[in-house]
Scaffold this active site. Structure first.
Site, short mmCIF file in Angstrom:
data_model
loop_
_atom_site.label_atom_id
_atom_site.label_comp_id
_atom_site.label_asym_id
_atom_site.label_seq_id
_atom_site.Cartn_x
_atom_site.Cartn_y
_atom_site.Cartn_z
N LYS A 1 -1.32 -1.02 -4.19
CA LYS A 1 -2.48 -0.17 -3.87
C LYS A 1 -2.00 1.26 -3.76
O LYS A 1 -0.99 1.53 -3.10
CB LYS A 1 -3.08 -0.66 -2.55
CG LYS A 1 -4.06 0.28 -1.88
CD LYS A 1 -4.82 -0.43 -0.78
CE LYS A 1 -4.80 0.35 0.52
NZ LYS A 1 -5.53 -0.35 1.60
N ASP B 1 -13.81 -0.89 3.47
CA ASP B 1 -12.87 -1.06 4.59
C ASP B 1 -13.56 -0.46 5.83
O ASP B 1 -14.26 -1.16 6.57
CB ASP B 1 -11.55 -0.36 4.23
CG ASP B 1 -10.52 -0.31 5.36
OD1 ASP B 1 -10.83 -0.72 6.49
OD2 ASP B 1 -9.38 0.18 5.14
N LYS C 1 -2.91 5.18 -2.62
CA LYS C 1 -3.82 6.04 -1.87
C LYS C 1 -4.23 7.19 -2.78
O LYS C 1 -3.39 7.73 -3.52
CB LYS C 1 -3.12 6.58 -0.62
CG LYS C 1 -2.84 5.49 0.42
CD LYS C 1 -4.11 5.01 1.08
CE LYS C 1 -3.82 4.05 2.23
NZ LYS C 1 -5.05 3.60 2.89
N ASP D 1 -7.29 3.34 -2.91
CA ASP D 1 -7.97 3.47 -1.61
C ASP D 1 -8.14 4.94 -1.28
O ASP D 1 -7.15 5.68 -1.17
CB ASP D 1 -7.13 2.77 -0.52
CG ASP D 1 -7.81 2.76 0.84
OD1 ASP D 1 -8.94 3.28 0.97
OD2 ASP D 1 -7.20 2.21 1.79
N GLU E 1 -11.30 1.14 -3.15
CA GLU E 1 -11.57 0.93 -1.73
C GLU E 1 -12.12 2.18 -1.06
O GLU E 1 -11.57 3.27 -1.21
CB GLU E 1 -10.24 0.50 -1.06
CG GLU E 1 -10.35 0.12 0.41
CD GLU E 1 -9.01 -0.39 0.96
OE1 GLU E 1 -8.10 -0.71 0.17
OE2 GLU E 1 -8.88 -0.44 2.19
N GLY F 1 -4.34 -4.00 6.23
CA GLY F 1 -3.26 -3.79 7.19
C GLY F 1 -3.40 -2.46 7.88
O GLY F 1 -4.08 -1.55 7.39
N LYS G 1 -10.10 -6.47 8.32
CA LYS G 1 -9.06 -6.16 9.31
C LYS G 1 -9.62 -6.62 10.65
O LYS G 1 -10.67 -6.13 11.09
CB LYS G 1 -8.80 -4.65 9.38
CG LYS G 1 -8.17 -4.05 8.13
CD LYS G 1 -7.98 -2.54 8.28
CE LYS G 1 -7.38 -1.94 7.02
NZ LYS G 1 -7.38 -0.46 7.04
N SER H 1 0.87 -1.18 0.00
CA SER H 1 0.00 0.00 0.00
C SER H 1 0.91 1.23 0.00
O SER H 1 1.69 1.42 0.93
CB SER H 1 -0.88 -0.03 1.25
OG SER H 1 -1.56 1.19 1.42
O1 OSB Z 1 -6.96 2.22 4.77
O2 OSB Z 1 -6.03 0.37 4.46
C1 OSB Z 1 -6.04 1.46 5.01
C2 OSB Z 1 -2.83 1.99 7.05
C3 OSB Z 1 -3.33 2.60 8.18
C4 OSB Z 1 -4.68 2.88 8.23
C5 OSB Z 1 -5.52 2.52 7.17
C6 OSB Z 1 -5.03 1.89 6.04
C7 OSB Z 1 -3.64 1.64 5.98
C8 OSB Z 1 -2.99 1.03 4.82
C9 OSB Z 1 -1.63 0.37 5.06
O3 OSB Z 1 -3.42 1.10 3.69
C10 OSB Z 1 -1.64 -1.10 4.90
C11 OSB Z 1 -0.41 -1.77 5.51
O4 OSB Z 1 -0.42 -2.09 6.71
O5 OSB Z 1 0.55 -1.97 4.77
MG MG Z 2 -8.31 1.15 3.47
#
Ligand code: OSB
Ligand code: MG
Length: 369
Positions: free
Chosen positions: A161, A238, A163, A188, A213, A290, A262, A135
C-alpha cells in the site's frame, strides 16, 4: 472474578524509520497500554489513539481522560463484564471509540486467559495464518519509493500500500506499477482530496489497483459515492467507517465497495466483528487495517483477520517493520507466502517484556476500587 485494578501506561515507541502520510510525518508512535487485573490474571489492551489528533480526533490525552474518568470507574471492584456487557454500559459515552476499544481488548484478553481459549477462536476465526501486506509512507522521490518497495518485495511482501497526497499520487503509483507489473498494489490518501481535486486520481484506473483508500473527508459519504461512480477501481473506506451502521449505509449508497476494519476506529473487536458479519452477508470484501500497533495490538489484529470475510491482505506487517524494540516477547515474522501466523495461546497470546515496557513508558496510573 472481580476487577481488582486497571493500570494505564502512556507509551512512546521509536519507529525504525519515519512514517509520512498526507496528514504528517511521525518518528515515533504513542499509545496507551491497559493492564486489567482480576483473579490473579492480567489482561492487556492497546488503545491506538496517537499523540496528535491527525488521523482521528482522539489522542492519548483524550483517551486517558475518558478511560480514567468515565469508562474505568464503573468497572472497579465489580464482576468482570463480558465485552458485550461492557459495551452496553459504555454506550452512554458518546464517541471515543479508541478508548472503548482499548479497554474492550483487555477484557477479551483476560476472559480468554480465564477460559484457556485464543482470541481468534472466540471471535470465530477460521485461519491459522493470515495474508498480509505492508503500508509504505511518502518518500522523497518516486525513485526512493520504488527502492523501498523493492526491499519489501524482496523480504516477501506480496501486497503493498502506498500513501498518497495531492501532487504525490498518480506519478508515484505509476512508477511502482511499471517496476512491479504483477504486484498487488493499493493506495491510501487519508482524506487528502475534495471531490474536485480528486479529479487528479482518475488515471489511477489504468494501473490495476486493488483499491483506493479514503480519498475524501471522513464525514463525506456522499461525495465518495459521486467519486466511486466515476472510478472502476473500488473505493475502500477507512476513517469514514466508525460503526456497523456507517458500514451498512456506505455500502448501500455505493460510497465504497470495500471496508478497512480497524477495531480501534469502530469501538472494539465486537463492532469490528459486526462489520465483518454484515459485509460478508452482502459480499463486500473487508481487510484488517493497522495503526502501527505494538505487539499487543498486532496480536489482536491477527486474531480479527482470521475471520472468514477478511479476504484481502491486512496492513499487519512483521514486527521488524516497525520498532527497534517491541514490548512483547513474541515477534511476528513474515512467512514466505506473505502471511503471518495467528497467535494460538489463550487470550491475545502474547507476554510482555518488563524491561522493554519500562523503557517505553512515559507515565502510568493505577486505578483501584
Ligand atoms: O490510514 O491506514 C492508515 C497508520 C497510522 C494511521 C493510519 C493508517 C496507518 C497505516 C499503517 O497505514 C498500517 C500499519 O499499521 O502498518
Ligand atoms: Mg487508511
Amino acid at each position: 472474578m472481580n476487577v481488582e485494578a486497571i493500570t494505564l501506561r502512556h507509551l512512546r515507541m521509536r519507529l525504525k524509520s519515519p512514517f509520512e502520510t498526507s496528514f504528517g510525518r511521525i518518528h515515533g508512535r504513542e499509545c496507551i497500554l491497559l493492564e486489567l487485573r482480576a483473579d490473579g490474571l492480567t489482561g492487556y489492551g492497546e488503545c491506538v489513539a496517537d499523540r496528535d489528533p491527525w488521523y482521528s480526533y482522539e489522542t492519548v490525552g483524550t483517551a486517558w481522560h475518558i478511560l480514567k474518568d468515565h469508562l474505568i470507574p464503573p468497572l472497579l471492584g465489580q464482576p468482570l463484564p463480558s465485552p458485550e456487557d461492557f459495551q452496553a454500559g459504555a454506550a452512554g459515552v458518546r464517541g471515543h471509540n479508541m478508548a472503548k476499544a482499548g479497554l474492550e481488548m483487555a477484557l477479551w484478553d483476560l476472559s480468554g486467559k480465564a477460559a484457556g481459549k485464543p482470541l481468534a477462536a472466540r471471535l470465530g476465526g477460521v485461519r491459522a495464518t493470515v495474508p498480509v501486506g505492508v503500508s509504505i509512507g511518502l518518500q522523497e522521490s518516486a525513485a526512493a519509493l520504488v527502492k523501498i518497495v523493492a526491499s519489501y518485495v524482496e523480504s516477501g511482501y506480496r501486497r503493498v500500500k502506498l500513501k498518497i497526497k495531492p501532487g504525490q499520487d498518480v506519478g508515484l503509483a505509476r512508477a511502482v506499477r511499471s517496476a512491479f507489473p504483477d504486484l498487488a498494489l493499493q493506495v491510501d490518501a487519508n482524506s487528502a482530496y475534495t471531490l474536485e481535486s480528486a479529479e487528479a486520481l482518475l488515471p489511477l484506473d489504468d494501473l490495476g489497483l486493488l483499491l483506493i483508500e479514503q480519498p475524501l473527508a471522513e464525514d463525506d459519504l456522499w461525495d465518495h459515492r459521486q467519486l466511486q461512480s466515476r472510478l472502476r477501481t473500488p473505493i475502500c473506506l477507512d476513517e469514514s467507517i466508525t460503526s456497523p451502521r456507517h458500514a451498512r449505509q456506505a455500502l448501500e449508497m455505493e460510497a465504497a465497495r470495500i471496508i478497512n476494519i480497524k477495531a480501534g476506529r469502530v469501538g472494539g473487536l465486537s463492532a469490528a466483528r459486526a462489520i465483518h458479519d454484515l459485509c460478508r452477508a452482502t459480499g463486500a470484501p473487508v481487510w484488517c487495517g493497522g495503526m502501527l500497533e505494538t505487539g499487543v495490538g498486532r496480536a489482536s489484529n491477527l486474531a480479527l483477520a482470521a475471520l472468514p470475510g477478511f479476504t484481502l491482505p491486512g496492513d499487519i506487517s512483521a514486527s521488524d517493520r516497525y520498532y527497534e524494540e517491541d514490548i512483547t516477547v513474541e515477534r511476528f515474522i513474515l512467512n514466505p507466502d506473505s502471511t503471518i501466523g495467528v497467535p494460538a495461546a489463550p487470550g491475545l497470546g502474547v507476554t510482555l517484556d518488563p524491561a522493554a515496557l519500562a523503557r517505553a513508558t512515559l507515565d502510568s496510573l493505577v486505578l483501584k476500587p
